[in-house]
Motif scaffolding. Structure first.
Motif, short mmCIF file in Angstrom:
data_model
loop_
_atom_site.label_atom_id
_atom_site.label_comp_id
_atom_site.label_asym_id
_atom_site.label_seq_id
_atom_site.Cartn_x
_atom_site.Cartn_y
_atom_site.Cartn_z
N ARG A 122 66.77 29.90 9.80
CA ARG A 122 67.70 28.89 10.24
C ARG A 122 67.54 27.64 9.50
NH1 ARG A 122 68.66 24.84 13.17
NH2 ARG A 122 66.47 24.71 13.96
N ARG A 123 66.21 26.99 9.43
CA ARG A 123 66.00 25.86 8.78
C ARG A 123 66.36 25.80 7.37
NH1 ARG A 123 60.52 24.14 8.49
NH2 ARG A 123 61.56 22.31 7.75
N LYS A 124 66.24 26.95 6.64
CA LYS A 124 66.34 27.17 5.16
C LYS A 124 68.05 27.22 5.07
CE LYS A 124 65.79 30.24 1.14
NZ LYS A 124 64.97 31.38 0.74
N ALA A 125 68.59 28.03 5.80
CA ALA A 125 70.22 28.17 5.93
C ALA A 125 70.76 26.80 6.18
CB ALA A 125 70.58 29.13 7.06
N MET A 126 70.16 25.90 6.96
CA MET A 126 70.71 24.52 7.37
C MET A 126 70.69 23.64 6.14
SD MET A 126 70.06 21.95 10.39
CE MET A 126 68.30 21.57 9.77
N ALA A 144 57.88 8.49 4.55
CA ALA A 144 57.05 7.54 5.14
C ALA A 144 57.00 7.39 6.91
CB ALA A 144 57.58 6.06 4.76
N MET A 145 57.82 7.96 7.38
CA MET A 145 57.95 8.00 9.00
C MET A 145 57.07 8.87 9.48
SD MET A 145 62.03 7.27 9.71
CE MET A 145 61.85 7.90 11.36
N VAL A 146 56.69 9.99 8.60
CA VAL A 146 55.89 10.97 8.93
C VAL A 146 54.25 10.47 8.73
CG1 VAL A 146 55.12 13.27 8.81
CG2 VAL A 146 57.37 12.78 8.22
N ASN A 147 53.65 10.11 10.12
CA ASN A 147 52.55 9.42 9.91
C ASN A 147 51.38 10.64 9.18
OD1 ASN A 147 53.28 7.09 11.21
ND2 ASN A 147 53.21 8.03 13.31
N THR A 148 51.33 11.82 10.00
CA THR A 148 50.41 12.88 9.42
C THR A 148 51.14 13.98 9.31
OG1 THR A 148 48.38 11.63 10.58
CG2 THR A 148 48.51 14.10 9.97
N PRO A 149 51.22 14.80 8.11
CA PRO A 149 51.96 15.86 8.02
C PRO A 149 51.82 16.87 9.18
CG PRO A 149 51.02 15.01 5.85
CD PRO A 149 50.41 14.08 6.84
N ALA A 150 50.56 17.04 9.30
CA ALA A 150 50.00 18.06 10.49
C ALA A 150 50.78 17.76 11.70
CB ALA A 150 48.68 18.13 10.61
N GLU A 151 51.19 16.50 11.76
CA GLU A 151 51.85 16.33 13.36
C GLU A 151 53.39 16.37 13.24
OE1 GLU A 151 50.79 12.29 14.28
OE2 GLU A 151 48.82 12.76 14.44
N ALA A 152 53.85 16.68 12.03
CA ALA A 152 55.56 16.91 11.86
C ALA A 152 55.73 18.31 12.39
CB ALA A 152 55.72 16.74 10.39
N GLU A 153 56.81 18.27 13.16
CA GLU A 153 57.41 19.48 13.83
C GLU A 153 58.59 19.95 13.06
OE1 GLU A 153 55.59 21.48 15.54
OE2 GLU A 153 54.18 20.48 15.99
N PRO A 154 58.89 21.05 12.59
CA PRO A 154 60.40 21.36 12.39
C PRO A 154 61.50 21.34 13.24
CG PRO A 154 59.00 23.24 12.79
CD PRO A 154 58.44 22.29 12.94
N ALA A 155 62.66 21.17 12.80
CA ALA A 155 63.69 21.20 13.85
C ALA A 155 63.74 22.51 14.67
CB ALA A 155 64.87 20.86 13.03
N GLN A 156 64.07 22.40 15.97
CA GLN A 156 64.19 23.52 16.73
C GLN A 156 65.59 23.78 16.92
OE1 GLN A 156 61.45 25.17 17.76
NE2 GLN A 156 60.39 23.44 16.64
N LYS A 206 57.81 36.49 14.70
CA LYS A 206 59.12 36.68 14.31
C LYS A 206 60.36 35.50 14.62
CE LYS A 206 58.51 41.42 13.63
NZ LYS A 206 58.83 43.00 13.82
N LEU A 207 60.05 35.42 15.82
CA LEU A 207 60.88 34.17 16.48
C LEU A 207 60.81 32.93 15.46
CD1 LEU A 207 62.65 32.95 18.48
CD2 LEU A 207 60.92 32.50 20.09
N LEU A 208 59.39 32.55 15.08
CA LEU A 208 59.18 31.39 14.59
C LEU A 208 59.60 31.61 12.90
CD1 LEU A 208 55.60 30.77 15.38
CD2 LEU A 208 57.62 29.47 16.34
N ILE A 209 59.75 32.92 12.50
CA ILE A 209 60.31 33.05 11.21
C ILE A 209 61.57 32.99 11.21
CG2 ILE A 209 60.70 34.98 9.54
CD1 ILE A 209 57.95 36.03 9.94
N ALA A 210 62.47 33.43 12.34
CA ALA A 210 63.65 33.14 12.53
C ALA A 210 64.32 31.89 12.51
CB ALA A 210 64.38 33.99 13.69
N ASN A 211 63.42 30.97 13.24
CA ASN A 211 63.51 29.50 13.07
C ASN A 211 63.50 28.88 11.62
OD1 ASN A 211 63.82 26.88 14.42
ND2 ASN A 211 61.77 26.62 14.04
N GLU A 212 62.67 29.42 10.88
CA GLU A 212 62.50 28.99 9.51
C GLU A 212 63.64 29.32 8.69
OE1 GLU A 212 60.21 26.68 8.90
OE2 GLU A 212 59.46 26.92 10.87
#
Length: 513
Positions: A174-178, A501-513, A166-172
């Motif tokens: 917040r990202r959507k609201a941003m 293009a800056m994202v080398n591998t999508p799996a390594e990309a992290e969302p904004a905290q 649920k904490l991770l959902i709240a982070n998502e």
């Protein structure tokens, strides 16, 4: 016995009256003075830590102010903080229960019982020599008991894991609201910029058109011109006035909307800095956008966590079908002088099972499995929706770029035509109506140009939201407005294709905290 019963009756009546009077609660409305006081306090708190703005506000400052001071954004941040607090508090539910209690006991006679041999309860020997006293009238007790239930521990464990999701959902969220906030700010900024650039010209042209209309009516009354010629002239002026008034009406609310988004009070005076209207076509394959979106889209990531929460619910349903095992160990104290030992320790193990669980087990399991299946189906459906969003956003962005380019070309041509008509008007080669029509045409062309750029910014924000692109920002609470503005400026200067293009591998990309 009658006296004791009467006393007990009075005590019960008094307790009943007390309970009834305590439950007689009436609604209490806020007075106007209370509401004014609370509103003034809320307004003071809302703008207490806001840095003052200058006379000129740039696009990056508008976005930075929205992220830092927008009240809806603050709510999302507080929701994330609340989820973090629930996760931290939920960890303690897995600990055993350590119950400490102390008390004082009183009664009006000794706790005593007959010790005569049992024969018939109605013919007990009433000789007082056969009566044993088992407890004092008053005595103090205390105990400290450690208890641990295996089922409670298991349920608390899965609940804690759900709170983490649920904490991770709240982070998502917040990202959507941003994403939505930044998209709205960019759109409203260009609309407000159009209002700022065109409002003075629109007002002046409306005044000129109304004056020309009055003159035309006067000339028509004096029969200076032919009636049909005067009416056609007035018709053209009225049509131009209608167009100008529609422009004025559309531009009137733009600054109010922008002020609300960036956390300023309606009516606040400020000017806007026109940014460079540059936007590049996408130079990245749609497949790369799809891969990025399936990993970083905020809505889709939220559904991944919801599916995991549903899976934890299934495990909790399975856990309820097991027997309950509880352990207990404690120390006890009682100063009753009739006890041989005032202090003692005790331990116990208890196994319990609700036999009705055998009946409810199949339905509970089916409900839990259906809930998990539903969450997975929602996730799969949203995957297809996200891919559709990516394709639509990409198409809308490219189309809005073409529309802006065409609107800019039309504006350039209309501006040159206005210069030609103005020169002819000054040379008395054309009349007032031609000059006003040229002004109106140029104003409408410039407005459509700003509107086209607003559409570009809106479609760009939608594209970035669909593939989960946002600026990597530090904590908004500890970052100053000037530092945040610099980070936003650097992000705005980057092209979408470059950011992907800056994202080398999508799996390594992290969302904004």
């Amino acid at each position: 016995m009658i006296g004791k019963a009467s006393t007990l009756g009075r005590v019960l009546v008094l307790a009943g009256v007390t309970v009834v009077s305590g439950c007689a609660i009436t609604p209490t409305d806020f007075s106007a003075a209370d509401m004014n006081r609370i509103n003034a306090s809320d307004r003071q708190l809302a703008f207490a830590e806001m840095e003052p703005h200058g006379e000129l506000i740039s696009l990056e400052e508008a976005i930075a102010r929205a992220l830092k001071y927008n009240l809806d954004q603050r709510v999302r941040m507080l929701e994330q903080s609340l989820a973090s607090g629930e996760l931290e508090a939920g960890k303690y539910d897995m600990l055993p229960r350590l119950m400490a209690s102390a008390g004082y006991s009183w009664r009006d006679n000794y706790g005593s019982r007959y010790s005569a041999p049992y024969t018939d309860p109605e013919n007990l020997d009433t000789d007082l020599s056969t009566v044993d006293v088992s407890s004092e009238k008053t005595h103090e007790t205390a105990d400290l008991v450690l208890s641990w239930n295996l089922l409670d521990f298991g349920a608390s464990y899965y609940t804690a894991k759900q709170n983490a999701d649920k904490l991770l959902i709240a982070n998502e969220k917040r990202r959507k609201a941003m994403h939505t906030l930044m998209q709205n700010v960019r759109t409203a900024y260009w609309r407000a910029l159009a209002a700022e650039k065109l409002s003075e010209r629109v007002g002046a042209t409306i005044r000129d058109a109304e004056k020309a209309l009055q003159d035309s009516v006067k000339l028509a009354d004096e029969r200076v011109r032919a009636p049909d010629e005067s009416l056609r002239y007035q018709r053209n002026l009225l049509e131009n006035l209608r167009l100008l008034e529609s422009v004025e009406r559309e531009l009137a609310s733009a600054r109010i909307e922008l002020a609300n988004l960036i956390g300023l009070l309606p009516g606040t005076r400020f000017k806007l800095e026109e940014p460079a209207a540059h936007a590049k076509p996408l130079a990245v394959d749609v497949e790369q956008l799809e891969v990025r979106a399936l990993v970083q889209n905020a809505d889709l990531r939220e559904q991944f966590f919801n599916a995991r929460i549903a899976a934890q619910d299934t495990r909790k349903a399975l856990l309820k079908l097991l027997p309950g095992i509880s352990f207990e160990y404690g120390g006890y104290y009682d100063n009753d002088r009739y006890l041989i030992d005032e202090q003692w320790r005790a331990a116990g193990v208890k196994v319990s099972y609700n036999l009705f669980n055998l009946i409810a087990a199949p339905s509970r399991m089916k409900a839990a499995e259906r809930n998990e299946t539903l969450a997975e189906a929602r996730r799969m459906a949203l995957q297809m929706s996200v891919l559709t969003q990516v394709h639509l956003a990409r198409h809308q962005y490219n189309d809005s770029l073409r529309q802006f380019g065409r609107a800019d070309q039309i504006y350039q041509v209309d501006a040159q035509l206005e210069e030609v008509v103005r020169g002819r008007f000054q040379s008395n080669m054309v009349g007032e109506q031609a000059r006003i029509s040229a002004n109106v045409t140029t104003i409408l062309s410039e407005l459509r140009r700003y509107q086209a750029m607003a559409k570009v910014q809106e479609s760009l924000g939608r594209l970035q939201a669909s593939i989960g692109l946002e600026p990597q920002l530090n904590s908004l609470d500890t970052t100053s407005l000037h530092e945040l503005q610099g980070q936003i400026r650097g992000w705005l200067e980057q092209d979408v294709s470059e950011m992907v293009a800056m994202v080398n591998t999508p799996a390594e990309a992290e969302p904004a905290q």
